[in-house]
Scaffold this active site. Sequence first.
Site, PDB file in Angstrom:
ATOM      1  N   ASP A   1     -14.055  57.113 -68.680  1.00 49.90           N
ATOM      2  CA  ASP A   1     -13.600  55.766 -68.396  1.00 49.90           C
ATOM      3  C   ASP A   1     -13.494  55.625 -66.876  1.00 49.90           C
ATOM      4  O   ASP A   1     -13.325  56.625 -66.170  1.00 49.90           O
ATOM      5  CB  ASP A   1     -12.251  55.549 -69.085  1.00 49.90           C
ATOM      6  CG  ASP A   1     -11.597  54.274 -68.650  1.00 49.90           C
ATOM      7  OD1 ASP A   1     -12.242  53.210 -68.770  1.00 49.90           O
ATOM      8  OD2 ASP A   1     -10.450  54.328 -68.162  1.00 49.90           O
TER       9      ASP A   1
ATOM     10  N   ASP B   1     -11.591  52.827 -64.708  1.00 51.58           N
ATOM     11  CA  ASP B   1     -10.335  52.409 -64.067  1.00 51.58           C
ATOM     12  C   ASP B   1      -9.137  53.132 -64.677  1.00 51.58           C
ATOM     13  O   ASP B   1      -8.894  53.040 -65.872  1.00 51.58           O
ATOM     14  CB  ASP B   1     -10.165  50.892 -64.197  1.00 51.58           C
ATOM     15  CG  ASP B   1     -11.311  50.140 -63.542  1.00 51.58           C
ATOM     16  OD1 ASP B   1     -11.764  50.592 -62.470  1.00 51.58           O
ATOM     17  OD2 ASP B   1     -11.767  49.132 -64.107  1.00 51.58           O
TER      18      ASP B   1
ATOM     19  N   ASP C   1      -6.591  52.201 -60.821  1.00 46.11           N
ATOM     20  CA  ASP C   1      -6.868  50.916 -61.453  1.00 46.11           C
ATOM     21  C   ASP C   1      -6.445  49.770 -60.536  1.00 46.11           C
ATOM     22  O   ASP C   1      -5.266  49.526 -60.332  1.00 46.11           O
ATOM     23  CB  ASP C   1      -6.117  50.825 -62.784  1.00 46.11           C
ATOM     24  CG  ASP C   1      -6.511  49.579 -63.569  1.00 46.11           C
ATOM     25  OD1 ASP C   1      -7.495  48.918 -63.172  1.00 46.11           O
ATOM     26  OD2 ASP C   1      -5.833  49.277 -64.567  1.00 46.11           O
TER      27      ASP C   1
ATOM     28  N   TYR D   1      -9.599  43.979 -61.917  1.00 48.56           N
ATOM     29  CA  TYR D   1     -10.753  43.120 -61.612  1.00 48.56           C
ATOM     30  C   TYR D   1     -11.275  43.328 -60.199  1.00 48.56           C
ATOM     31  O   TYR D   1     -11.544  42.378 -59.470  1.00 48.56           O
ATOM     32  CB  TYR D   1     -10.399  41.646 -61.868  1.00 48.56           C
ATOM     33  CG  TYR D   1      -9.875  41.423 -63.259  1.00 48.56           C
ATOM     34  CD1 TYR D   1     -10.699  41.646 -64.372  1.00 48.56           C
ATOM     35  CD2 TYR D   1      -8.564  41.021 -63.476  1.00 48.56           C
ATOM     36  CE1 TYR D   1     -10.222  41.465 -65.658  1.00 48.56           C
ATOM     37  CE2 TYR D   1      -8.079  40.841 -64.754  1.00 48.56           C
ATOM     38  CZ  TYR D   1      -8.905  41.069 -65.843  1.00 48.56           C
ATOM     39  OH  TYR D   1      -8.429  40.887 -67.110  1.00 48.56           O
TER      40      TYR D   1
ATOM     41  N   ASN E   1     -15.133  49.101 -69.740  1.00 53.16           N
ATOM     42  CA  ASN E   1     -14.984  47.679 -70.072  1.00 53.16           C
ATOM     43  C   ASN E   1     -14.802  46.919 -68.773  1.00 53.16           C
ATOM     44  O   ASN E   1     -13.891  47.234 -67.998  1.00 53.16           O
ATOM     45  CB  ASN E   1     -13.714  47.448 -70.915  1.00 53.16           C
ATOM     46  CG  ASN E   1     -13.862  47.910 -72.359  1.00 53.16           C
ATOM     47  OD1 ASN E   1     -14.939  48.303 -72.788  1.00 53.16           O
ATOM     48  ND2 ASN E   1     -12.768  47.846 -73.095  1.00 53.16           N
TER      49      ASN E   1
ATOM     50  N   CYS F   1     -19.516  47.375 -70.491  1.00 52.93           N
ATOM     51  CA  CYS F   1     -19.386  46.219 -71.382  1.00 52.93           C
ATOM     52  C   CYS F   1     -18.941  45.034 -70.533  1.00 52.93           C
ATOM     53  O   CYS F   1     -17.858  45.057 -69.952  1.00 52.93           O
ATOM     54  CB  CYS F   1     -18.375  46.467 -72.494  1.00 52.93           C
ATOM     55  SG  CYS F   1     -17.955  44.924 -73.357  1.00 52.93           S
TER      56      CYS F   1
ATOM     57  N   HIS G   1     -18.289  42.083 -71.605  1.00 55.14           N
ATOM     58  CA  HIS G   1     -17.738  41.022 -72.469  1.00 55.14           C
ATOM     59  C   HIS G   1     -16.225  40.980 -72.423  1.00 55.14           C
ATOM     60  O   HIS G   1     -15.562  41.868 -71.911  1.00 55.14           O
ATOM     61  CB  HIS G   1     -18.211  41.238 -73.914  1.00 55.14           C
ATOM     62  CG  HIS G   1     -19.695  41.370 -74.040  1.00 55.14           C
ATOM     63  ND1 HIS G   1     -20.311  42.568 -74.351  1.00 55.14           N
ATOM     64  CD2 HIS G   1     -20.679  40.470 -73.856  1.00 55.14           C
ATOM     65  CE1 HIS G   1     -21.628  42.382 -74.369  1.00 55.14           C
ATOM     66  NE2 HIS G   1     -21.874  41.126 -74.077  1.00 55.14           N
TER      67      HIS G   1
ATOM     68  N   LYS H   1     -14.783  48.697 -75.753  1.00 57.62           N
ATOM     69  CA  LYS H   1     -13.881  49.679 -76.354  1.00 57.62           C
ATOM     70  C   LYS H   1     -12.641  48.939 -76.859  1.00 57.62           C
ATOM     71  O   LYS H   1     -12.154  48.066 -76.159  1.00 57.62           O
ATOM     72  CB  LYS H   1     -13.493  50.744 -75.305  1.00 57.62           C
ATOM     73  CG  LYS H   1     -14.670  51.583 -74.815  1.00 57.62           C
ATOM     74  CD  LYS H   1     -14.253  52.572 -73.704  1.00 57.62           C
ATOM     75  CE  LYS H   1     -14.063  51.867 -72.363  1.00 57.62           C
ATOM     76  NZ  LYS H   1     -13.776  52.800 -71.236  1.00 57.62           N
TER      77      LYS H   1
HETATM   78 ZN   LIG Z   1     -19.366  44.340 -74.935  1.00 57.68          ZN
END
Ligand SMILES: [Zn+2]
Length: 559
Positions: A42, A44, A50, A53, A85, A119, A121, A131
Amino acid sequence: MRQDQEDPYQRRSARAYAAADRAGSGSVGSPRGVLYDAVLLDRDGTLIEDVPYNGDPEKVRPVPGARAALDRLRAAGLRLAVVTNQSGLARGYFTGEQMGAVHARVEELLGRFDAWLVCPHDDADGCDCRKPKPGLVYAAARELGTTASRCVLVGDIGRDVAAALAAGAAGVLVPTPVTRPEEVAAAGWVASDLPAAVDEILRRQQAVRPATPPGDPVRTALVVRSDSAGDVLVTGPAIRAVAAGAQRVVLLCGPRGRAAAELLPGVDEIIEHPLPWIDPSPAPIDPEVMWGLTARLRAVGADEAVVFTSFHQSALPLALLLRMAGVGRISAISDDYPGSLLDIRHRVPVGVPEPERALSLAAAAGHRLPDGDEPVLRLRRDAVGPRPADLGAPGYVVLHPGSAASSRACPPDLAARITGALTAAGHRVLVTGSSAEREVTAQVAAAGGTDLGGRTDLAGLAAIVADASAVVVGNTGPAHLAAAAGVPVVSLFAPTVPFGQWGPYRVPTVRLGDAAAPCRDTRAASCPVSGHPCLSGIDPVEVVDALRAFAVSGGGGGR
Ligand SMILES: [Zn+2]
């Protein structure tokens, strides 16, 4: 190679992700017998601090020790991918170009990664890659030329671990201050920080490789695994490893493990005998019976014995009998001082999955799985019975509510509600159980399933499980039958024993239930808390959602 090791019967049921996963192996030319080809990370909170954004490369700060830890993985020949993500893309908080600059900066500081899987989304998009969905894990495995079950994912929140497990990969949680306590409780494998996670990955990888190369083939090896069906099934990979280096393998098991022993590849002969220092309801020690067992063990003529146990069991009483029976070389895990009872005294830290724990003992004794034999649970094709013809096409969901230990069984009213929810979602549900569980299976099946209670022995159940699209089951033998068939498991896991040791091994899994319930780590056989709270709070919708995560759809029965 033995006939029964050539034809993994689980491929028969190979249909979706999980199955494709089993068909391929070792395509990156990894050394044989190792657990993992790749480590997925992973981003962040795991690799870098982390910064929500973040689209600014200047704000990239690696976590302490990250570069050196990643370099240790690279030096060990493991491939590395980032699986992340980034819903900030969907929400327009930063651009793809800005993210690219951040990733370039990450590689500048931490070295090159073999793949980046992102990802883009948001939760609302309903994609398969965000995830805890497993899509990124499958994609990373594919891009790295391996399979999900040969990957281990390191992440800082429950979503990371859940995505790994749903793909059949291993998942390590490295908690940060933002990680919720229930996520830590639910994780089967927790490390204090990234360097510690890396150390344990490398240690486990090394532990299943023999320190010394296999010597001359052993003529007869005696392997021992007492206790129940599940215990015997999870020892299967280790027994196959011993079998690869021996001309003949004799398995000593108890009455409750006999049916499972019959299903294991690599076993030439079975001796069934209860061991009173292992059995949960032991008979008194009868000296005549013990002399008889010793004589029987002597008659095996074993060159070596490997005694497999769970962490709370002792191998030493049997080791004494084996010495008296004249067995020359005896290996076992023992925290207790063994004196001259053991030739190889092996130690294993807590938390290691039972199949790997056993494989590491086999390795300490000089044995390893042969080329092409993945460290997964497997059954003998010729021992698994035919599936009853009246069950219709494959692709049903098996719900197995019972367990020999009632603390690990699904409450019947919950199982009935799960049956109702699955049926409403278009799934065909087969409810399985032993003859003793017929009352429960009838009650559960009345909610919309087909009652198979008392209709099968273990081999028959294995055949039914092999053609399922998923199995819904507690921590009990049939969960391991599903793992052996490569069939995804919705694990209604009572935390009486550690999930990291007893969870379904190397098969897509969704864990449900309260991992922090008061029965945690009690090893209780019957629930010590009224209302069975670890499982009774499960919402049947969670089971339906889990099947969706496996890409198992209702209706057509496909997935
Ligand atoms: Zn996705």
